[in-house]
Scaffold this motif. Structure first.
Motif, mmCIF file in Angstrom:
data_model
loop_
_atom_site.group_PDB
_atom_site.id
_atom_site.type_symbol
_atom_site.label_atom_id
_atom_site.label_comp_id
_atom_site.label_asym_id
_atom_site.label_seq_id
_atom_site.Cartn_x
_atom_site.Cartn_y
_atom_site.Cartn_z
ATOM 1 N N TYR A 94 0.837 -0.963 0.034
ATOM 2 C CA TYR A 94 0.003 -0.059 0.152
ATOM 3 C C TYR A 94 0.714 1.292 0.169
ATOM 4 O O TYR A 94 1.273 1.875 1.084
ATOM 5 C CB TYR A 94 -0.853 -0.085 1.230
ATOM 6 C CG TYR A 94 -2.041 -0.837 0.785
ATOM 7 C CD1 TYR A 94 -3.347 -0.207 0.496
ATOM 8 C CD2 TYR A 94 -2.102 -2.199 1.187
ATOM 9 C CE1 TYR A 94 -4.703 -1.142 0.297
ATOM 10 C CE2 TYR A 94 -3.321 -3.070 0.800
ATOM 11 C CZ TYR A 94 -4.301 -2.522 0.476
ATOM 12 O OH TYR A 94 -5.534 -3.208 0.239
ATOM 13 N N ARG A 95 1.351 1.679 -1.246
ATOM 14 C CA ARG A 95 1.933 2.912 -1.366
ATOM 15 C C ARG A 95 1.915 3.315 -3.034
ATOM 16 O O ARG A 95 1.377 2.651 -3.679
ATOM 17 C CB ARG A 95 3.484 2.995 -0.989
ATOM 18 C CG ARG A 95 4.114 1.746 -1.737
ATOM 19 C CD ARG A 95 5.595 1.974 -1.363
ATOM 20 N NE ARG A 95 6.459 1.187 -2.096
ATOM 21 C CZ ARG A 95 6.911 0.045 -1.809
ATOM 22 N NH1 ARG A 95 6.384 -0.783 -0.705
ATOM 23 N NH2 ARG A 95 7.580 -0.820 -2.703
ATOM 24 N N PRO A 96 2.241 4.504 -3.240
ATOM 25 C CA PRO A 96 1.992 4.992 -4.556
ATOM 26 C C PRO A 96 2.990 4.015 -5.528
ATOM 27 O O PRO A 96 4.171 3.815 -5.440
ATOM 28 C CB PRO A 96 2.555 6.349 -4.816
ATOM 29 C CG PRO A 96 2.244 6.701 -3.251
ATOM 30 C CD PRO A 96 2.482 5.707 -2.397
ATOM 31 N N LEU A 97 2.298 3.270 -6.369
ATOM 32 C CA LEU A 97 2.983 2.485 -7.318
ATOM 33 C C LEU A 97 2.650 2.502 -8.892
ATOM 34 O O LEU A 97 1.198 2.682 -9.070
ATOM 35 C CB LEU A 97 2.855 0.931 -6.914
ATOM 36 C CG LEU A 97 3.463 0.328 -5.489
ATOM 37 C CD1 LEU A 97 2.832 -0.843 -5.054
ATOM 38 C CD2 LEU A 97 4.979 0.485 -5.485
ATOM 39 N N THR A 98 3.331 2.167 -9.763
ATOM 40 C CA THR A 98 2.908 1.996 -11.017
ATOM 41 C C THR A 98 2.982 0.448 -11.508
ATOM 42 O O THR A 98 4.087 -0.301 -11.291
ATOM 43 C CB THR A 98 3.952 2.605 -11.842
ATOM 44 O OG1 THR A 98 3.839 4.018 -11.816
ATOM 45 C CG2 THR A 98 3.508 2.413 -13.366
ATOM 46 N N LEU A 99 1.897 0.047 -11.804
ATOM 47 C CA LEU A 99 1.831 -1.755 -12.023
ATOM 48 C C LEU A 99 1.417 -1.778 -13.602
ATOM 49 O O LEU A 99 0.934 -0.761 -14.353
ATOM 50 C CB LEU A 99 0.739 -2.304 -11.490
ATOM 51 C CG LEU A 99 0.907 -2.593 -9.926
ATOM 52 C CD1 LEU A 99 1.333 -1.579 -9.128
ATOM 53 C CD2 LEU A 99 -0.267 -3.400 -9.518
ATOM 54 N N VAL A 100 1.887 -2.991 -13.975
ATOM 55 C CA VAL A 100 1.335 -3.346 -15.515
ATOM 56 C C VAL A 100 0.836 -5.021 -15.480
ATOM 57 O O VAL A 100 1.173 -5.715 -14.658
ATOM 58 C CB VAL A 100 2.635 -3.394 -16.430
ATOM 59 C CG1 VAL A 100 3.576 -4.497 -16.061
ATOM 60 C CG2 VAL A 100 2.033 -3.839 -18.052
ATOM 61 N N ASP A 119 -4.243 4.428 -4.638
ATOM 62 C CA ASP A 119 -2.804 4.830 -4.795
ATOM 63 C C ASP A 119 -1.912 4.072 -5.981
ATOM 64 O O ASP A 119 -0.735 4.074 -5.806
ATOM 65 C CB ASP A 119 -2.054 4.373 -3.704
ATOM 66 C CG ASP A 119 -2.367 2.687 -2.971
ATOM 67 O OD1 ASP A 119 -3.106 2.056 -3.796
ATOM 68 O OD2 ASP A 119 -1.556 2.174 -2.121
ATOM 69 N N LEU A 120 -2.730 3.583 -6.673
ATOM 70 C CA LEU A 120 -2.031 2.792 -8.049
ATOM 71 C C LEU A 120 -2.420 3.332 -9.476
ATOM 72 O O LEU A 120 -3.379 4.057 -9.716
ATOM 73 C CB LEU A 120 -2.594 1.406 -8.156
ATOM 74 C CG LEU A 120 -2.502 0.610 -6.797
ATOM 75 C CD1 LEU A 120 -3.179 -0.788 -7.042
ATOM 76 C CD2 LEU A 120 -1.210 0.520 -6.423
ATOM 77 N N THR A 121 -1.112 3.334 -10.181
ATOM 78 C CA THR A 121 -1.106 3.653 -11.591
ATOM 79 C C THR A 121 -1.077 2.254 -12.352
ATOM 80 O O THR A 121 -0.096 1.609 -12.428
ATOM 81 C CB THR A 121 -0.400 4.566 -12.051
ATOM 82 O OG1 THR A 121 -0.679 5.844 -11.358
ATOM 83 C CG2 THR A 121 -0.303 4.808 -13.807
ATOM 84 N N VAL A 122 -2.217 1.813 -13.051
ATOM 85 C CA VAL A 122 -1.921 0.523 -13.820
ATOM 86 C C VAL A 122 -2.201 0.700 -15.331
ATOM 87 O O VAL A 122 -2.899 1.281 -15.774
ATOM 88 C CB VAL A 122 -3.083 -0.423 -13.140
ATOM 89 C CG1 VAL A 122 -2.931 -1.691 -14.039
ATOM 90 C CG2 VAL A 122 -3.182 -0.616 -11.795
ATOM 91 N N VAL A 123 -1.035 0.204 -15.797
ATOM 92 C CA VAL A 123 -1.036 0.286 -17.287
ATOM 93 C C VAL A 123 -1.651 -1.192 -17.688
ATOM 94 O O VAL A 123 -0.875 -2.197 -17.087
ATOM 95 C CB VAL A 123 0.382 0.688 -17.918
ATOM 96 C CG1 VAL A 123 0.289 0.544 -19.542
ATOM 97 C CG2 VAL A 123 0.713 1.843 -17.301
ATOM 98 N N THR A 124 -2.381 -1.309 -18.801
ATOM 99 C CA THR A 124 -2.752 -2.735 -19.164
ATOM 100 C C THR A 124 -3.117 -2.445 -20.751
ATOM 101 O O THR A 124 -3.386 -1.715 -21.304
ATOM 102 C CB THR A 124 -4.096 -3.071 -18.602
ATOM 103 O OG1 THR A 124 -4.382 -4.480 -18.906
ATOM 104 C CG2 THR A 124 -5.067 -2.323 -18.905
ATOM 105 N N VAL A 139 -8.345 3.522 -9.340
ATOM 106 C CA VAL A 139 -7.315 3.305 -9.862
ATOM 107 C C VAL A 139 -6.931 4.332 -11.135
ATOM 108 O O VAL A 139 -8.015 4.608 -11.899
ATOM 109 C CB VAL A 139 -7.046 1.847 -10.304
ATOM 110 C CG1 VAL A 139 -5.878 1.620 -11.011
ATOM 111 C CG2 VAL A 139 -7.308 1.100 -8.987
ATOM 112 N N HIS A 140 -5.698 4.907 -11.455
ATOM 113 C CA HIS A 140 -5.441 5.441 -12.479
ATOM 114 C C HIS A 140 -5.037 4.536 -13.548
ATOM 115 O O HIS A 140 -4.050 3.938 -13.459
ATOM 116 C CB HIS A 140 -4.484 6.683 -12.246
ATOM 117 C CG HIS A 140 -3.990 7.218 -13.595
ATOM 118 N ND1 HIS A 140 -4.647 8.156 -14.313
ATOM 119 C CD2 HIS A 140 -2.778 7.138 -14.239
ATOM 120 C CE1 HIS A 140 -4.263 8.644 -15.339
ATOM 121 N NE2 HIS A 140 -2.896 7.993 -15.339
#
Length: 270
Positions: A94-100, A119-124, A139-140
């Protein structure tokens, strides 16, 4: 009948074919609990999409191990995928993260569990994955460009690849069609495999999710060696010998418990 019920029937027919090799059409109305006319419509659609062959009152699988439409796969091993999704999401701090996240039916359950995170940026590249992530508007979400694959509802091609290479991800979570200690992580589609490979390469932490039916299988398109990933999340129906072999390579292999009563078992004629 809804499309969902039809997909469930198709899933049962394909599972029976994987067990028996061929089926007598006359038994299917009783097995599926529908009329003969409904069975004929289902089989006609399956033949048209290349899933089966029909001849002289029998059906056979068109090609063993063929990639199934996402709508059909969604009704397979559902409880295992739901639990895999819940566990996998719990691995993300649980912290600002960028996921794919890749596309796929297991990934849909991962996305649903992450949808409440602000707290998430998710690219998909997964169209269904993006829909699940945006359900709660927290989610962004960034969707790659590319060409849509109808079987999987995900985006592939140079545009998607270039988009992914422009990021560095804290976590990559990808699905798999096959996982084996010898063959590594594999996919049906070479274009899909290339996308997953880039996702893993661009990420600090690499997670692969797949229900136990994928373990021990290998397909034509290789994503990565087992040693290239950090964690594999599967379910408790996995072959113990394969799990042990995976763990010997150093990858963390975590299994969620799925009660046998809800696991997709063998369907028998009565």
């Amino acid at each position: 009948m809804t499309d969902r019920k039809r997909d469930e029937r198709i899933s049962i027919v394909l599972m029976l074919l994987s067990q028996r090799g061929e089926l007598q059409v006359r038994f299917l109305p009783k097995v599926l609990g529908v009329s003969g006319a409904t069975v004929r419509r289902d089989l006609a659609m399956m033949e048209e999409t290349g899933l089966i062959r029909r001849s002289y009152g029998k059906v056979t699988a068109a090609r063993r191990g063929a990639e199934l439409p996402a709508s059909v796969r969604l009704s397979q091993n559902t409880e295992a995928k739901r639990r895999i999704g819940a566990l996998t999401s719990s691995l993300i701090p649980y912290r600002p993260l960028t996921l794919v996240l890749s596309g796929g039916t297991t990934m849909d359950f991962v996305a649903k569990n992450l949808a409440g995170r602000s707290d998430l940026t998710v690219v998909t590249n997964g169209l269904d994955t993006a829909t699940s992530l945006t359900a709660r508007q927290l989610v962004h979400v960034v969707v790659t460009g590319g060409t849509a694959r109808s079987l999987s509802n995900d985006l592939v091609g140079k545009e998607a690849e270039e988009s992914l290479r422009s990021y560095h991800f804290d976590f990559a979570i990808v699905g798999a069609d096959g996982i084996s200690p010898e063959s590594g992580i594999t996919r049906h589609s070479s274009r899909g495999a290339e996308i997953d490979r880039i996702m893993l390469e661009q990420a600090e932490h690499k997670i692969v999710v797949a229900d136990s039916s994928k373990l021990g299988k290998a397909h034509q398109a290789k994503v990565a060696d087992i040693g290239a990933v950090h964690t594999i999340v599967t379910d408790s129906q996995a072959n113990p010998a394969i799990v042990a072999a995976l763990r010997k390579t150093g990858v963390t292999t975590t299994m969620v418990v799925v009660p046998p009563t809800v696991h997709n078992g063998r369907v028998r004629f009565t």
